[in-house]
Design an enzyme around this catalytic site. Sequence first.
Site, PDB file in Angstrom:
ATOM      1  CB  ILE A   1      -0.955  -0.017   1.228  1.00  0.00           C
ATOM      2  CG1 ILE A   1      -2.195   0.804   0.992  1.00  0.00           C
ATOM      3  CG2 ILE A   1      -0.253   0.390   2.504  1.00  0.00           C
ATOM      4  CD1 ILE A   1      -3.292   0.553   2.009  1.00  0.00           C
TER       5      ILE A   1
ATOM      6  CG  ASN B   1      11.715  -5.474   7.294  1.00  0.00           C
ATOM      7  OD1 ASN B   1      12.895  -5.502   6.972  1.00  0.00           O
ATOM      8  ND2 ASN B   1      10.821  -4.707   6.679  1.00  0.00           N
TER       9      ASN B   1
ATOM     10  CG  HIS C   1       5.252  -8.985   5.446  1.00  0.00           C
ATOM     11  ND1 HIS C   1       4.926  -8.977   6.792  1.00  0.00           N
ATOM     12  CD2 HIS C   1       5.994  -7.869   5.245  1.00  0.00           C
ATOM     13  CE1 HIS C   1       5.448  -7.914   7.356  1.00  0.00           C
ATOM     14  NE2 HIS C   1       6.110  -7.224   6.438  1.00  0.00           N
TER      15      HIS C   1
HETATM   16  P1  AMP Z   1       7.054  -4.481   7.490  1.00  0.00           P
HETATM   17  O1  AMP Z   1       7.513  -3.113   7.908  1.00  0.00           O
HETATM   18  O2  AMP Z   1       8.149  -5.361   7.003  1.00  0.00           O
HETATM   19  O3  AMP Z   1       6.224  -5.144   8.578  1.00  0.00           O
HETATM   20  O4  AMP Z   1       6.137  -4.266   6.236  1.00  0.00           O
HETATM   21  C1  AMP Z   1       4.751  -4.120   6.302  1.00  0.00           C
HETATM   22  C2  AMP Z   1       4.328  -3.605   4.960  1.00  0.00           C
HETATM   23  O5  AMP Z   1       2.943  -3.793   4.837  1.00  0.00           O
HETATM   24  C3  AMP Z   1       4.621  -2.131   4.729  1.00  0.00           C
HETATM   25  O6  AMP Z   1       5.438  -1.988   3.584  1.00  0.00           O
HETATM   26  C4  AMP Z   1       3.233  -1.528   4.526  1.00  0.00           C
HETATM   27  O7  AMP Z   1       3.225  -0.482   3.585  1.00  0.00           O
HETATM   28  C5  AMP Z   1       2.441  -2.732   4.069  1.00  0.00           C
HETATM   29  N1  AMP Z   1       1.005  -2.690   4.319  1.00  0.00           N
HETATM   30  C6  AMP Z   1       0.385  -2.403   5.478  1.00  0.00           C
HETATM   31  N2  AMP Z   1      -0.953  -2.493   5.330  1.00  0.00           N
HETATM   32  C7  AMP Z   1      -1.169  -2.867   4.052  1.00  0.00           C
HETATM   33  C8  AMP Z   1      -2.327  -3.131   3.281  1.00  0.00           C
HETATM   34  N3  AMP Z   1      -3.560  -3.039   3.805  1.00  0.00           N
HETATM   35  N4  AMP Z   1      -2.186  -3.487   1.985  1.00  0.00           N
HETATM   36  C9  AMP Z   1      -0.956  -3.581   1.447  1.00  0.00           C
HETATM   37  N5  AMP Z   1       0.183  -3.359   2.124  1.00  0.00           N
HETATM   38  C10 AMP Z   1       0.081  -2.995   3.405  1.00  0.00           C
END
Ligand code: AMP
Length: 113
Positions: free
Chosen positions: A30, A86, A99
């Site tokens: 996102i 991460n 993820h």
């Molecule tokens: P992390 O910091 O490794 O936990 O990455 C989490 C990622 O999830 C970040 O890059 C956010 O931008 C992404 N994210 C959070 N909510 C959503 C969502 N609803 N749809 C897509 N990506 C998301």
Amino acid sequence: MNCIFCKIVKGEIPSSKIYEDDIVVAFNDIAPQAPIHILIIPKKHYSTILELEEDDKELIGYIFLVANKIAKDLDFHERGFRIVVNCNRDGGQTVFHVHFHLLAGRAMRWPPG
Ligand code: AMP
């Protein structure tokens, strides 16, 4: 459990899906940090990679195969890409459902910030 990525898996909140099968879902981040920024997640919930066990070895290998497939399907495999996971606070994890970030479309810097 109030997990945003489990909600994406169940279709309870919208996402821009790139790929889906019985084991994983891949969708656009996102807040993209590169022209291409896709998240590949297991459908099964694990909060962090620290929860992965012996039985999950195949799953982790499979996620890399899905990353390869996406890179080839979207034709950025030859230019290259980066895969990032991460873990916990110092790793910069903000969503606690495992993820894999798949980043491409620009030259990546090293070391990462
Ligand atoms: P992390 O910091 O490794 O936990 O990455 C989490 C990622 O999830 C970040 O890059 C956010 O931008 C992404 N994210 C959070 N909510 C959503 C969502 N609803 N749809 C897509 N990506 C998301």
